[in-house]
Design a protein around this motif. Structure first.
Motif, mmCIF file in Angstrom:
data_model
loop_
_atom_site.group_PDB
_atom_site.id
_atom_site.type_symbol
_atom_site.label_atom_id
_atom_site.label_comp_id
_atom_site.label_asym_id
_atom_site.label_seq_id
_atom_site.Cartn_x
_atom_site.Cartn_y
_atom_site.Cartn_z
ATOM 1 N N GLU A 268 14.940 8.755 24.720
ATOM 2 C CA GLU A 268 15.781 7.571 24.593
ATOM 3 C C GLU A 268 15.188 6.600 23.558
ATOM 4 O OE1 GLU A 268 17.288 3.872 27.461
ATOM 5 O OE2 GLU A 268 16.473 5.710 28.347
ATOM 6 N N ASP A 269 16.069 6.047 22.705
ATOM 7 C CA ASP A 269 15.627 5.081 21.705
ATOM 8 C C ASP A 269 15.298 3.745 22.354
ATOM 9 O OD1 ASP A 269 15.958 6.868 19.598
ATOM 10 O OD2 ASP A 269 18.045 6.298 19.264
ATOM 11 N N VAL A 270 14.222 3.121 21.884
ATOM 12 C CA VAL A 270 13.819 1.814 22.414
ATOM 13 C C VAL A 270 13.416 0.894 21.264
ATOM 14 C CG1 VAL A 270 13.082 2.655 24.685
ATOM 15 C CG2 VAL A 270 11.443 2.627 22.781
ATOM 16 N N GLN A 286 7.699 -9.786 15.890
ATOM 17 C CA GLN A 286 7.862 -8.540 15.146
ATOM 18 C C GLN A 286 8.621 -7.553 16.022
ATOM 19 O OE1 GLN A 286 6.463 -8.224 11.948
ATOM 20 N NE2 GLN A 286 5.808 -10.361 12.131
ATOM 21 N N ALA A 287 9.449 -6.718 15.398
ATOM 22 C CA ALA A 287 10.234 -5.713 16.116
ATOM 23 C C ALA A 287 9.941 -4.337 15.536
ATOM 24 C CB ALA A 287 11.715 -6.019 16.034
ATOM 25 N N THR A 288 9.710 -3.371 16.395
ATOM 26 C CA THR A 288 9.531 -1.982 15.980
ATOM 27 C C THR A 288 10.412 -1.095 16.841
ATOM 28 O OG1 THR A 288 7.634 -1.687 17.472
ATOM 29 C CG2 THR A 288 7.161 -2.339 15.206
ATOM 30 N N THR A 289 10.687 0.103 16.360
ATOM 31 C CA THR A 289 11.566 1.023 17.079
ATOM 32 C C THR A 289 10.890 2.371 17.252
ATOM 33 O OG1 THR A 289 12.632 1.755 15.034
ATOM 34 C CG2 THR A 289 13.639 -0.106 16.197
ATOM 35 N N GLY A 290 11.327 3.090 18.263
ATOM 36 C CA GLY A 290 10.817 4.420 18.533
ATOM 37 C C GLY A 290 11.630 5.041 19.644
ATOM 38 N N ASN A 291 11.011 5.939 20.381
ATOM 39 C CA ASN A 291 11.708 6.549 21.521
ATOM 40 C C ASN A 291 10.753 6.778 22.672
ATOM 41 O OD1 ASN A 291 10.440 9.222 21.162
ATOM 42 N ND2 ASN A 291 11.669 9.313 19.303
ATOM 43 N N VAL A 292 11.325 7.094 23.813
ATOM 44 C CA VAL A 292 10.534 7.416 25.003
ATOM 45 C C VAL A 292 10.025 8.839 24.832
ATOM 46 C CG1 VAL A 292 10.552 7.701 27.502
ATOM 47 C CG2 VAL A 292 11.872 5.849 26.443
ATOM 48 N N SER A 293 8.713 8.994 24.674
ATOM 49 C CA SER A 293 8.153 10.308 24.378
ATOM 50 C C SER A 293 7.598 11.016 25.606
ATOM 51 C CB SER A 293 7.067 10.187 23.299
ATOM 52 O OG SER A 293 6.197 9.108 23.558
ATOM 53 N N ALA A 294 7.435 10.316 26.713
ATOM 54 C CA ALA A 294 7.026 10.946 27.977
ATOM 55 C C ALA A 294 7.404 10.009 29.115
ATOM 56 C CB ALA A 294 5.526 11.233 27.998
ATOM 57 N N SER A 303 4.072 5.324 37.092
ATOM 58 C CA SER A 303 4.449 3.916 37.003
ATOM 59 C C SER A 303 4.640 3.465 35.561
ATOM 60 C CB SER A 303 3.391 3.033 37.684
ATOM 61 O OG SER A 303 2.179 3.047 36.957
ATOM 62 N N VAL A 304 4.205 4.292 34.612
ATOM 63 C CA VAL A 304 4.331 3.936 33.207
ATOM 64 C C VAL A 304 5.054 5.040 32.452
ATOM 65 C CG1 VAL A 304 2.217 2.566 33.283
ATOM 66 C CG2 VAL A 304 2.102 4.932 32.540
ATOM 67 N N MET A 305 5.517 4.683 31.265
ATOM 68 C CA MET A 305 6.140 5.642 30.369
ATOM 69 C C MET A 305 5.408 5.594 29.024
ATOM 70 S SD MET A 305 9.617 3.585 29.357
ATOM 71 C CE MET A 305 9.556 1.849 28.856
ATOM 72 N N GLN A 306 5.559 6.639 28.250
ATOM 73 C CA GLN A 306 4.970 6.689 26.915
ATOM 74 C C GLN A 306 6.068 6.492 25.890
ATOM 75 O OE1 GLN A 306 2.469 10.128 26.152
ATOM 76 N NE2 GLN A 306 3.041 10.080 23.977
ATOM 77 N N PHE A 307 5.792 5.690 24.860
ATOM 78 C CA PHE A 307 6.795 5.472 23.812
ATOM 79 C C PHE A 307 6.123 5.519 22.448
ATOM 80 C CE2 PHE A 307 5.201 1.295 24.990
ATOM 81 C CZ PHE A 307 5.015 0.649 23.777
ATOM 82 N N SER A 308 6.939 5.710 21.411
ATOM 83 C CA SER A 308 6.391 5.926 20.071
ATOM 84 C C SER A 308 6.542 4.732 19.145
ATOM 85 C CB SER A 308 7.064 7.148 19.434
ATOM 86 O OG SER A 308 8.464 6.926 19.272
ATOM 87 N N ALA A 309 7.211 3.659 19.560
ATOM 88 C CA ALA A 309 7.347 2.484 18.696
ATOM 89 C C ALA A 309 5.969 1.922 18.397
ATOM 90 C CB ALA A 309 8.225 1.432 19.355
#
Length: 399
Positions: A268-270, A286-294, A303-309
């Protein structure tokens, strides 16, 4: 105490023994030191009833627990019969201040009435087998090992011919590491210390951020495009690294909206917002974009998620938004890629965020009901960021 030389083997006569690590530099550098207690069966594989213990997370196993000062307590009679050997391993955990195990200079491990001491000052290894406790007939024996591995834990595990995912350490980008305690050590920053983090409004009075952003600090100021005000710390959850600030004198003009469902989708994009590298990248958000990678974090932490932004120092506590502008998480930490590279590992943008479900449970405990809304159709990123600027805050903390 009887000190053992490397390779020496002795009988253990006590039914319960304590494993206690000590060293002159341990207090200053302990965040850089990883430790595992690995149990092997008769086939030299990881024992199925005794998963490896990470000494930082203080997990319990049959026959193994922790004493009041963090020492491992082994009840040898209660260790599962499948366990033939217990190996105590130390390794350089990237994300702390030390660059090498040699910086610890000298470490000692007491096991019952015996002491195993290792001089690390002139050694280049980044992982060592400190000591082993193993069955011999009807009893147990202790072996002072001392074997080191320049190739780190990967080389050590390869030598043991076992497959195990090393517990990585999250590098918090602002402030001290939450949930880490050195007994007898003062974690308060020196007077005059200041730094900045990020946060976002969850109702008309409260701003959410990370516990490690505010840990040990006494004065807080929050600033946005529309408001500058003093804040006070009202609630902290160090386990999940969440903290709540209250602005007592002025109402917050806009609050965020959380996604009404807890589901987060892989890929999912975040969008991530915050105030990284203040003074270097300017004072604005500042704003950055990425996705949910795990969908989980280190050690399968759900309890946490991994993201690439991409994030940087100062992003801690900022919101993670979905493509309709709803909050789905809170920026938490990132793996320190420079230290990973030092260890021969190449990784980019491995970042973690506290999930929205955990945040909302925290807010419910604090008596706050945030605004929730269904995730609508995807919107333009510029529109989302423009709207979010009204509820994100730069947090300045002073000791």
């Amino acid at each position: 105490m009887t000190e053992l030389v490397p390779g020496q083997r002795v009988e253990l006569h006590e039914p319960v023994v304590e494993l206690r690590l000590s060293g002159a530099r341990l207090g200053d550098l302990s965040r850089s030191l990883g430790g595992l207690l690995i149990a092997l069966d008769q086939h030299k594989r990881i024992a199925p009833d005794f998963a490896p213990i990470d000494i930082e997370t203080r997990e319990l196993r049959p026959g193994a627990g922790y004493g009041p000062n963090g020492e491992i307590c082994l009840d040898l009679a209660a260790v599962p019969p499948q366990v033939e050997r217990l190996i105590f391993v130390l390794y350089l955990a990237y994300g702390g201040p030390a660059q090498s195990l040699r910086e610890f200079e000298r470490l000692s491990l007491s096991v019952g009435q015996y002491t195993v001491t290792m001089d690390l000052a002139g050694r280049d290894e980044s992982a060592v087998i400190f000591a082993e406790v193993y069955r011999r007939g009807q009893g147990w024996r202790l072996c002072s090992n001392g074997q080191g591995f320049v190739g780190g834990m990967g080389a050590l595990l390869s030598a043991l011919n076992i497959d195990f995912a090393i517990p990585a350490r999250a590098h918090r980008d602002v402030g001290p590491s939450p949930g880490h305690h050195d007994h007898g050590r003062d974690h308060r920053p020196p007077p005059g210390t200041s730094y900045t983090g990020s946060g976002f409004a969850v109702d008309g009075r409260h701003i959410l951020t990370n516990a490690h952003v505010v840990e040990g600090m006494s004065k807080f100021d929050v600033a946005s495009d529309q408001l500058n005000a003093a804040a006070e710390l009202v609630f902290v959850d160090p386990r999940n690294d969440i903290a709540l600030l209250r602005v007592p004198d002025r109402p917050l003009p806009v609050a965020c909206s959380f996604r009404d469902v807890f589901d987060i989708h892989l890929g999912e994009d975040v969008i991530v917002l915050g105030f990284p590298l203040q003074g270097l990248l300017g004072s604005g958000p500042q704003a950055t974009t990425g996705n949910v990678s795990a969908l989980c974090g280190i050690g399968n932490d759900t309890s946490v998620m991994q993201f690439s932004a991409p994030i940087a120092s100062g992003n801690s506590g900022g919101p993670i938004l979905d493509q309709s502008g709803q909050v789905v998480g809170l920026v938490y930490s990132s793996l320190n890629k420079e230290r990973l590279r030092d260890g021969g590992i190449n990784a980019e943008n491995i970042n973690f965020g506290v999930k929205g479900a955990v945040i909302r449970a925290f807010l419910a405990t604090a008596g706050i009901e945030p605004r929730v809304a269904p995730s609508g159709p995807p919107r333009g990123r510029a529109d989302i960021v423009r709207e979010a600027r009204a509820f994100i805050y730069r947090i300045r903390c002073e000791a």
